[in-house]
Design an enzyme around this catalytic site. Structure first.
Site, PDB file in Angstrom:
ATOM      1  N   CYS A  46     101.034  15.311  63.370  1.00 38.72           N
ATOM      2  CA  CYS A  46      99.984  16.231  63.564  1.00 38.72           C
ATOM      3  C   CYS A  46      99.467  17.174  63.444  1.00 38.72           C
ATOM      4  O   CYS A  46      98.366  17.488  62.904  1.00 38.72           O
ATOM      5  CB  CYS A  46      98.945  15.117  65.024  1.00 38.72           C
ATOM      6  SG  CYS A  46     100.100  13.944  64.883  1.00 38.72           S
ATOM      7  N   CYS A  49      97.731  19.790  61.435  1.00 34.74           N
ATOM      8  CA  CYS A  49      96.258  19.552  60.275  1.00 34.74           C
ATOM      9  C   CYS A  49      95.628  20.305  61.731  1.00 34.74           C
ATOM     10  O   CYS A  49      93.751  20.843  61.489  1.00 34.74           O
ATOM     11  CB  CYS A  49      95.430  18.619  60.293  1.00 34.74           C
ATOM     12  SG  CYS A  49      96.622  18.482  58.752  1.00 34.74           S
ATOM     13  N   HIS A  50      95.975  19.238  63.027  1.00 33.83           N
ATOM     14  CA  HIS A  50      94.635  19.610  64.523  1.00 33.83           C
ATOM     15  C   HIS A  50      95.086  20.556  65.078  1.00 33.83           C
ATOM     16  O   HIS A  50      94.476  20.819  65.988  1.00 33.83           O
ATOM     17  CB  HIS A  50      95.121  18.037  65.338  1.00 33.83           C
ATOM     18  CG  HIS A  50      94.797  17.226  64.362  1.00 33.83           C
ATOM     19  ND1 HIS A  50      93.051  16.648  64.620  1.00 33.83           N
ATOM     20  CD2 HIS A  50      95.507  15.956  63.176  1.00 33.83           C
ATOM     21  CE1 HIS A  50      93.270  15.352  62.845  1.00 33.83           C
ATOM     22  NE2 HIS A  50      94.964  14.846  63.227  1.00 33.83           N
ATOM     23  N   MET A 100      92.402  11.869  56.052  1.00 35.75           N
ATOM     24  CA  MET A 100      93.209  11.159  56.825  1.00 35.75           C
ATOM     25  C   MET A 100      94.118  10.748  56.639  1.00 35.75           C
ATOM     26  O   MET A 100      93.221   8.961  56.625  1.00 35.75           O
ATOM     27  CB  MET A 100      93.164  11.167  57.866  1.00 35.75           C
ATOM     28  CG  MET A 100      95.075  10.918  59.222  1.00 35.75           C
ATOM     29  SD  MET A 100      94.160  11.371  60.991  1.00 35.75           S
ATOM     30  CE  MET A 100      95.173   9.799  61.570  1.00 35.75           C
ATOM     31  N   HIS A 336      93.980  28.629  53.577  1.00 32.46           N
ATOM     32  CA  HIS A 336      95.409  27.599  54.248  1.00 32.46           C
ATOM     33  C   HIS A 336      96.500  27.683  52.182  1.00 32.46           C
ATOM     34  O   HIS A 336      96.644  28.802  52.361  1.00 32.46           O
ATOM     35  CB  HIS A 336      94.980  26.310  53.384  1.00 32.46           C
ATOM     36  CG  HIS A 336      96.140  24.463  54.029  1.00 32.46           C
ATOM     37  ND1 HIS A 336      96.167  24.627  54.793  1.00 32.46           N
ATOM     38  CD2 HIS A 336      96.973  23.974  53.105  1.00 32.46           C
ATOM     39  CE1 HIS A 336      97.315  23.238  55.057  1.00 32.46           C
ATOM     40  NE2 HIS A 336      97.267  23.280  53.874  1.00 32.46           N
ATOM     41  N   HIS A 378      92.247  21.841  47.774  1.00 38.69           N
ATOM     42  CA  HIS A 378      93.454  22.153  48.296  1.00 38.69           C
ATOM     43  C   HIS A 378      95.050  22.241  46.638  1.00 38.69           C
ATOM     44  O   HIS A 378      94.822  21.221  46.596  1.00 38.69           O
ATOM     45  CB  HIS A 378      94.154  20.497  49.352  1.00 38.69           C
ATOM     46  CG  HIS A 378      96.052  20.720  49.586  1.00 38.69           C
ATOM     47  ND1 HIS A 378      96.679  20.926  48.321  1.00 38.69           N
ATOM     48  CD2 HIS A 378      96.499  20.820  50.446  1.00 38.69           C
ATOM     49  CE1 HIS A 378      97.855  20.982  49.983  1.00 38.69           C
ATOM     50  NE2 HIS A 378      97.683  21.123  50.325  1.00 38.69           N
TER      51      HIS A 378
HETATM   52 FE1  DHE Z   1     101.672  21.972  53.004  1.00 39.88          FE
HETATM   53  C1  DHE Z   1     102.335  24.741  50.621  1.00 39.88           C
HETATM   54  C2  DHE Z   1     100.679  24.124  55.257  1.00 39.88           C
HETATM   55  C3  DHE Z   1     101.091  18.769  54.939  1.00 39.88           C
HETATM   56  C4  DHE Z   1     103.989  19.589  50.853  1.00 39.88           C
HETATM   57  N1  DHE Z   1     101.958  23.626  53.511  1.00 39.88           N
HETATM   58  C5  DHE Z   1     101.472  24.723  52.301  1.00 39.88           C
HETATM   59  C6  DHE Z   1     101.433  25.994  52.728  1.00 39.88           C
HETATM   60  C7  DHE Z   1     100.633  26.292  53.857  1.00 39.88           C
HETATM   61  C8  DHE Z   1     101.226  24.468  54.060  1.00 39.88           C
HETATM   62  C9  DHE Z   1     100.504  27.046  54.537  1.00 39.88           C
HETATM   63  C10 DHE Z   1     101.131  27.233  52.096  1.00 39.88           C
HETATM   64  C11 DHE Z   1     102.862  28.222  51.861  1.00 39.88           C
HETATM   65  C12 DHE Z   1     102.183  29.277  51.401  1.00 39.88           C
HETATM   66  O1  DHE Z   1     102.636  29.150  49.423  1.00 39.88           O
HETATM   67  O2  DHE Z   1     103.104  30.604  51.855  1.00 39.88           O
HETATM   68  N2  DHE Z   1     100.740  21.094  55.260  1.00 39.88           N
HETATM   69  C13 DHE Z   1     100.355  22.338  55.844  1.00 39.88           C
HETATM   70  C14 DHE Z   1      99.910  21.759  56.670  1.00 39.88           C
HETATM   71  O3  DHE Z   1      99.549  22.503  57.640  1.00 39.88           O
HETATM   72  C15 DHE Z   1      99.978  20.558  56.619  1.00 39.88           C
HETATM   73  C16 DHE Z   1      98.138  19.755  56.226  1.00 39.88           C
HETATM   74  C17 DHE Z   1     100.339  19.286  57.501  1.00 39.88           C
HETATM   75  C18 DHE Z   1     101.752  19.969  58.389  1.00 39.88           C
HETATM   76  O4  DHE Z   1     101.767  19.226  59.462  1.00 39.88           O
HETATM   77  O5  DHE Z   1     101.972  20.111  57.596  1.00 39.88           O
HETATM   78  C19 DHE Z   1     100.992  20.287  55.689  1.00 39.88           C
HETATM   79  N3  DHE Z   1     102.888  19.837  53.301  1.00 39.88           N
HETATM   80  C20 DHE Z   1     101.881  19.107  53.773  1.00 39.88           C
HETATM   81  C21 DHE Z   1     102.806  17.743  53.447  1.00 39.88           C
HETATM   82  O6  DHE Z   1     102.375  16.761  54.422  1.00 39.88           O
HETATM   83  C22 DHE Z   1     103.523  17.481  52.087  1.00 39.88           C
HETATM   84  C23 DHE Z   1     102.773  17.023  51.016  1.00 39.88           C
HETATM   85  C24 DHE Z   1     104.918  17.398  52.925  1.00 39.88           C
HETATM   86  C25 DHE Z   1     105.700  18.357  53.698  1.00 39.88           C
HETATM   87  O7  DHE Z   1     106.391  18.888  53.684  1.00 39.88           O
HETATM   88  O8  DHE Z   1     105.263  18.218  55.213  1.00 39.88           O
HETATM   89  C26 DHE Z   1     103.647  19.511  52.243  1.00 39.88           C
HETATM   90  N4  DHE Z   1     103.067  21.713  51.599  1.00 39.88           N
HETATM   91  C27 DHE Z   1     103.919  21.274  50.527  1.00 39.88           C
HETATM   92  C28 DHE Z   1     104.599  21.583  49.706  1.00 39.88           C
HETATM   93  C29 DHE Z   1     103.850  23.099  49.345  1.00 39.88           C
HETATM   94  C30 DHE Z   1     102.678  23.259  50.583  1.00 39.88           C
HETATM   95  C31 DHE Z   1     105.736  21.359  49.081  1.00 39.88           C
HETATM   96  C32 DHE Z   1     104.663  24.086  48.458  1.00 39.88           C
HETATM   97  C33 DHE Z   1     103.973  23.682  47.435  1.00 39.88           C
HETATM   98  C34 DHE Z   1     103.839  24.704  45.932  1.00 39.88           C
HETATM   99  O9  DHE Z   1     103.826  24.652  44.928  1.00 39.88           O
HETATM  100  O10 DHE Z   1     103.749  26.353  46.390  1.00 39.88           O
END
Ligand code: DHE
Length: 559
Positions: A46, A49-50, A100, A336, A378
């Protein structure tokens, strides 16, 4: 004064809702064991996001002033809804229309009930993380002089994929040519991203728990040669890419505490920590401005560091880290993820809960544009291509709407001048079958645009991908049934088809089929031309694969 309050006072967050109680009902009872278990679930599922302090960002504010009922047990106050246990349970179990996802397929009824009660407790304030704390976590496992001078193997490093195995706290390095698992390495929990050193030799991973691993791909098999923690909760890292600084530094951004750290690029030795607490673009103090995406410029010794809650974009000049110079660019709140345009001069980042894309001109160090879009853009890193009608564009999908937005980008290339007027305009919105998109992807050698919908509540959409033909964007996208193509049996948990990534040549697309922790997941590989399956990797060690990072494409920011 309690320790938490002393700490809060020291860091300037004394005005947090530490005394919310009187206007609202008492928080429901919880045993210490229940609280500890829910705290872990909250952190893992959680907080991203929160927020740790539950002040909200992409997700809603979850402070007790919203989550607890009123003292007389009612749930309405002047038209605003106070949640209470039952309603919270429903939201956690079923998700919301606001984007969500449902958690009833991965959390038990008891866990959901505990979490609903936990959210009504006053948020704990986690400790700070100093330079001394960081130093104490730093481990040099293989010193630079003991590392090989050249690759000890024949693997084509450029086509290796670093694959996050989310719930097992590992990454798999998969040989993209043979499609065999080269090695699996222990990392931090739920590695968020892998990034490549400028030389292409080192993989850096960052776990959600803030642990950074430095993996040397010259070794056979590759090994983690150093680790360090950059905080308690983190999402981003990048290396120094400017000429003369190749592989020299690494930057890591953390969600908690809100700060970024600069490390030596080949040893991970901590060098500097910079806090990000401060004022939002609206001029309000924020106690938890988390570091979201970070990218490394190739035209200047600079990182673009995006501060989520404040909406400030920092250009951090690393040419003299003792006398660090930072340009602060005002954009919009809730920054983000994002990526470069095709020229790599402009960085486009989603201010997701503001429903905007901010474009930064890294040459002038100024905001180039702030573009209104449909709900919750996103992009991942986005997708760049030349539109047959509108010229160069950058694409983003949306968590909150069923479209892919195409934004015109400037280009000095011959023949592109005629599209100048399209720069920073939404030139087209491509319709997709639902909301819940996380990533869009194409490749300079491809004429396809792949769109996932993993956050859509409908199984048939979340388990599929949608492919647009870039030569004819008037056609609806083709549906690719990834879960069916994997040949695996249907499971209770939705297996989300997520994060499409091209191979080095740009003729294959790798997709994660992200199942429940105890279900068999897979990576399904498609031929980009025929859209037919080439290979399904279903090794039992493929536990919850999510992000996949092809070395060549990540090293050179190709998307
Ligand atoms: Fe991500 C990128 C934050 C949920 C998989 N994610 C990013 C980035 C951020 C971020 C800030 C950019 C990083 C960068 O480029 O420097 N992500 C968050 C969250 O805060 C969020 C919404 C909730 C959390 O608790 O993390 C979140 N993200 C997810 C997922 O649920 C995903 C699908 C699986 C997981 O790992 O939990 C997920 N996020 C990814 C992936 C990238 C990513 C695979 C990189 C994308 C790319 O091609 O560069």
């Amino acid at each position: 004064m309690s320790t938490a309050r002393k700490l809060a006072a020291a860091v300037g967050i004394a005005a947090l809702p530490l005394a919310v109680a009187s206007a609202y009902a008492q928080a429901p009872q919880m045993t210490k064991e229940e609280k500890d278990a829910s705290k872990k679930v909250y952190f893992e599922r959680c907080a991203g996001c929160h927020g740790v302090l539950r002040k909200g960002a992409t997700g809603k504010n979850l402070e007790p002033s919203w989550t607890r009922k009123l003292p007389d047990g009612s749930t309405q106050e002047g038209g605003t809804l106070k949640l209470g246990t039952n309603r919270l349970e429903k939201i956690i179990a079923n998700g919301t229309e606001g984007g969500m996802v449902n958690f009833d397929d991965i959390l038990s009824k008891e866990e959901i009930n505990m979490l609903a009660r936990y959210l009504q407790q006053t948020p704990d304030i986690p400790p700070e993380f100093s330079m001394a704390d960081m130093m104490a976590t730093w481990k040099m496992l293989v010193p630079v002089e003991k590392r090989p001078k050249k690759p000890e193997h024949k693997v084509n490093i450029k086509n290796v994929f670093s694959v996050t195995l989310r719930d097992s706290g590992e990454v798999a390095l998969i040989d993209g040519d043979t499609k065999q698992i080269w090695t699996i390495l222990k990392t931090g929990y739920a590695v968020h991203i892998s990034r490549l050193s400028k030389s292409g030799r080192y993989v850096y991973t960052v776990g959600r728990d803030g642990l950074v691993n430095l993996i040397d791909m010259y070794m056979s098999p590759p090994q983690t040669v150093a680790t360090v923690k950059i905080g308690y909760d983190a999402r981003s890292v990048d290396t120094s890419k400017f000429k003369g600084f190749e592989d020299k530094y690494l930057i890591g951004g953390s969600y908690w505490p809100p700060q970024y750290a600069i490390m030596d690029g080949v040893t991970l030795k901590p060098l500097k920590i910079v806090g990000t607490r401060g004022m939002t673009v609206d001029g309000e103090y924020h106690p938890e401005p988390r570091v979201a995406s970070i990218v490394s410029s190739e035209i200047k010794p600079e990182w673009v560091v995006n501060i989520k809650e404040t909406g400030q974009i920092l250009l951090v000049d690393y040419s003299d880290i003792k006398n660090l110079r930072t340009t602060t660019i005002e954009s919009a709140k809730f920054l983000h993820d994002g990526g470069w345009d095709a020229t790599k001069r402009y960085f486009l980042v989603a201010a997701n809960a503001s429903h905007k894309i901010a474009a930064v001109d890294t040459k002038t160090g100024k905001l180039a544009a702030l573009i209104d879009t449909k709900k919750i853009p996103h992009p991942g890193r986005g997708a760049n291509f030349v539109h047959p009608q509108f010229g160069p564009v950058w694409a983003t999908g949306h968590l909150g709407d069923a479209v892919v937005t195409l934004i015109g980008t400037p280009s000095d290339k011959k023949g592109m001048e005629k599209y100048k007027a399209n720069a920073w305009k939404v030139v087209q919105e491509l319709k997709v079958p639902g909301a819940g998109n996380l990533f869009v992807k194409t490749h300079p050698k491809s004429t396809n645009l792949w769109v996932d919908l993993p956050q859509n509540p409908e199984r048939e959409l979340a388990e599929a991908m949608f492919v647009f033909d870039l030569k004819d964007l008037a056609k609806p996208p083709k549906k690719i049934e990834v879960a069916k193509d994997s040949g695996l049996k249907e499971t209770k948990a939705i297996r989300r088809a997520v994060h499409q990534e091209y191979n080095e040549k740009g003729d294959e697309v790798w997709i994660s089929l992200w199942g429940g922790k105890t279900d068999q997941s897979a990576i399904v590989i498609y031929d980009d031309k025929t859209l037919k399956v080439k290979k399904v990797i279903t090794d039992p060690k493929m536990i919850t694969p999510t992000g996949k990072f092809n070395v060549w494409n990540t090293q050179h920011d190709i998307y």
